[in-house]
Design an enzyme around this catalytic site. Structure first.
Site, PDB file in Angstrom:
ATOM      1  N   SER A 226      46.690  56.397  17.145  1.00 30.40           N
ATOM      2  CA  SER A 226      46.956  55.020  17.097  1.00 30.40           C
ATOM      3  C   SER A 226      45.739  54.104  17.182  1.00 30.40           C
ATOM      4  O   SER A 226      45.067  53.906  16.078  1.00 30.40           O
ATOM      5  CB  SER A 226      47.639  54.761  18.589  1.00 30.40           C
ATOM      6  OG  SER A 226      48.152  53.519  18.652  1.00 30.40           O
ATOM      7  N   ASP A 447      58.131  54.865  13.822  1.00 30.39           N
ATOM      8  CA  ASP A 447      57.074  54.468  14.542  1.00 30.39           C
ATOM      9  C   ASP A 447      57.200  53.125  15.158  1.00 30.39           C
ATOM     10  O   ASP A 447      57.033  52.109  14.311  1.00 30.39           O
ATOM     11  CB  ASP A 447      55.619  54.751  14.082  1.00 30.39           C
ATOM     12  CG  ASP A 447      54.454  54.884  15.152  1.00 30.39           C
ATOM     13  OD1 ASP A 447      54.861  53.979  16.241  1.00 30.39           O
ATOM     14  OD2 ASP A 447      53.600  55.243  15.039  1.00 30.39           O
ATOM     15  N   HIS A 475      55.965  57.641  18.059  1.00 30.90           N
ATOM     16  CA  HIS A 475      54.609  57.169  17.971  1.00 30.90           C
ATOM     17  C   HIS A 475      53.738  58.246  17.608  1.00 30.90           C
ATOM     18  O   HIS A 475      53.432  59.135  18.612  1.00 30.90           O
ATOM     19  CB  HIS A 475      54.261  56.175  19.186  1.00 30.90           C
ATOM     20  CG  HIS A 475      52.813  55.496  18.741  1.00 30.90           C
ATOM     21  ND1 HIS A 475      52.330  55.193  17.721  1.00 30.90           N
ATOM     22  CD2 HIS A 475      51.798  55.487  19.478  1.00 30.90           C
ATOM     23  CE1 HIS A 475      51.280  54.701  17.519  1.00 30.90           C
ATOM     24  NE2 HIS A 475      50.671  54.970  18.917  1.00 30.90           N
TER      25      HIS A 475
END
Length: 507
Positions: A226, A447, A475
């Site tokens: 991320s 996602d 995610h």
């Protein structure tokens, strides 16, 4: 911690703790390496099985854990200025390593997530193909966790921010949100003043090279999730010849400004919620809110605005807390049944499940105390963002995005905290990693927090990026399936790059 994205707004809930409402980047590329750095520092390692036990609830067999701190310059533009930050590190090492390659440095995203905790999780969560070849080294970035950290939000203000209406329509309600965000921003300015820009992504990326040097690694092997993909991308631009292998999973497009990134995230969460709704319709035996999950959530939030369900100690399950629980559950398909049950129980007058989901996301404990995740998140995001729109512009976007993204658009638009941030800004560079080897960029088609569209864009921006796609939900992808794990493992251990267009099925 792997499935966490950033909140661009704390007052009115945005859509993420994984960094994702991206600020405006700096387009003029930095000089690789920057000013001359001090001589490589050392880490005084000590055994820390208790730290691993706290994170995991147990001390795994056949893994040793060491912790230490690395002192780095507070300002890499003036590395010999004297003032330093202490960066907390954990090194996890399998006791029966064979054909050891070196250290795999990891970051969970946020910004604000603890890499020390992530190292503990991954020491037992990564495939043996990796843990038998690498030490797993996690670090808490400057401002985060056990490092010299940022803490300027009170628990009461965080409760108010999470509990606030995510779409304050009435002007009086909007003004209250603005006032709370201003109070929180000013509290950080009062406490940290001129040091606020020093928590930027570029400063943290330079810390990573000090970590590499302290570990004795000639080149960096890195796994970032991320926001950790942005940190890795900036590192690759600054130190392209210091890269051995980078895996960037849950990619952030560094060329997007904060508004475009926020809108992409609103769209991503709407899409993920539609996927959750479709799952509900097809799995009514597992989803007690079927057939119309969206109507259930909309009704629950509208009801909460009038007469919220109360939980233990009289705590109100407001619209803000409900949306937090929904957002938290969209990070992983495994949490969809929990969300459905929590929403069903809420309409029966029981808010326990909603609070359990929301508190896990917010890092709020049973006593109502918070970690510093969101303090650090704000410090990094706002330091990075040189061009946050003014409050009146955000109000306009709130109205426009309500029509386009009904559940998540308004809260995504309201970056009220950074709009009133008192510190100077230090935007990160966005450009090619000239001279770097192939960099593996991993994206998940479902996602919500880092929408898949950003994956090929990051690969293209870096110049040497290679895309690996997972046709899954939630995610981040690694190590979710055998296909994904096999491709990433080969890249990390043998530097074998997946074939162009490689795509892995959901399961």
């Amino acid at each position: 911690m792997i499935r966490r994205v950033a909140l661009a707004v704390l007052v009115v809930l945005v859509l993420a703790v994984a960094g994702c409402v991206g600020p405006a980047p700096r387009w003029s590329a930095p000089k690789p390496g920057g000013p001359a750095a001090p001589a490589a520092a050392t880490v005084n390692w000590r055994p820390c099985p208790d730290t691993a036990r706290t994170a995991l609830g147990r001390t795994p067999d056949n893994v040793t854990y060491e912790c230490g701190k690395l002192n780095v310059p507070q300002d890499w533009a003036n590395p010999n200025g004297g003032k330093q930050f202490g960066i907390a590190l954990m090194r996890a090492r399998a006791t029966h390593q064979t054909n050891r390659i070196g250290s795999l440095v990891v970051n969970p995203g946020g910004p604000g997530g603890s890499g020390v905790d992530l190292a503990a999780y991954l020491s037992v969560g990564l495939p043996a193909d990796v843990t038998q070849r690498f030490d797993i080294v996690g670090f808490d970035p400057r401002g985060v966790g056990a490092s010299d950290r940022v803490k300027c939000f009170s628990d009461a203000d965080l409760d108010a921010s999470f509990g606030a209406d995510p779409d304050p329509v009435a002007q009086a309600d909007f003004d209250k949100a603005v006032a709370l965000s201003r109070k929180m921003a000013q509290s950080c300015g009062t406490r940290y003043g001129d040091t606020l820009p020093l928590f930027s992504t570029e400063q943290a990326a330079r810390d990573m090279d000090a970590i590499r040097a302290a570990l004795g690694e000639p080149k960096l092997t890195y796994l970032g999730y991320s926001y950790g993909t942005l940190l890795g991308a900036v590192y690759a631009q600054l130190f392209p010849t210091h890269v051995r292998a980078l895996v960037l999973d849950g990619a952030i497009d560094p060329t997007l400004d904060s508004v475009a990134s926020a809108e992409g995230q609103a769209k991503g969460f709407e899409r993920a919620f539609d996927n959750f709704s479709a799952w509900c319709r097809s799995n009514a035996s597992k989803c007690p809110i079927a057939p119309d999950a969206r109507a259930t959530v909309t009704s629950a939030m509208d009801s909460a605005r009038r007469t919220p369900v109360t939980g233990s100690g009289g705590r109100a399950a407001t619209a803000g807390w409900i949306q937090t629980a929904v957002v938290a559950s969209l990070y992983s398909q495994e949490q969809w049944p929990q969300l459905a049950t929590a929403l069903d129980n809420l309409r029966k007058g029981n808010a326990t499940g909603i609070f359990r989901l929301a508190d896990s996301y917010a890092e709020r404990d049973a006593r109502g105390r918070y970690s510093n995740l969101f303090d650090a998140n704000a410090a990094v995001n706002c330091a990075d963002d040189a061009n946050t729109p003014a409050v009146d512009k955000l109000r306009t976007l709130q109205s426009e995005w309500r029509q386009k993204y009904p559940l998540f658009g308004p809260s995504s638009a309201l970056n009220l905290l950074c709009a009133q941030w008192p510190g100077k800004r230090d935007p990160y560079p966005a450009g090619a990693a000239k001279g770097a080897p192939p960099i593996l960029v991993v994206g998940t088609t479902g996602d919500p927090a880092t929408p898949y569209e950003q994956t090929p864009k990051l690969a293209e921006t870096l110049g040497s990026g290679v895309v690996l796609t997972w046709q899954g939900e939630g995610h981040t992808a690694y190590p979710q399936t055998r296909c994904i794990s096999s491709a990433v493992n080969r890249y990390l251990t043998d530097l074998t790059v997946p074939a162009k267009g490689t795509s892995c099925p959901a399961s």
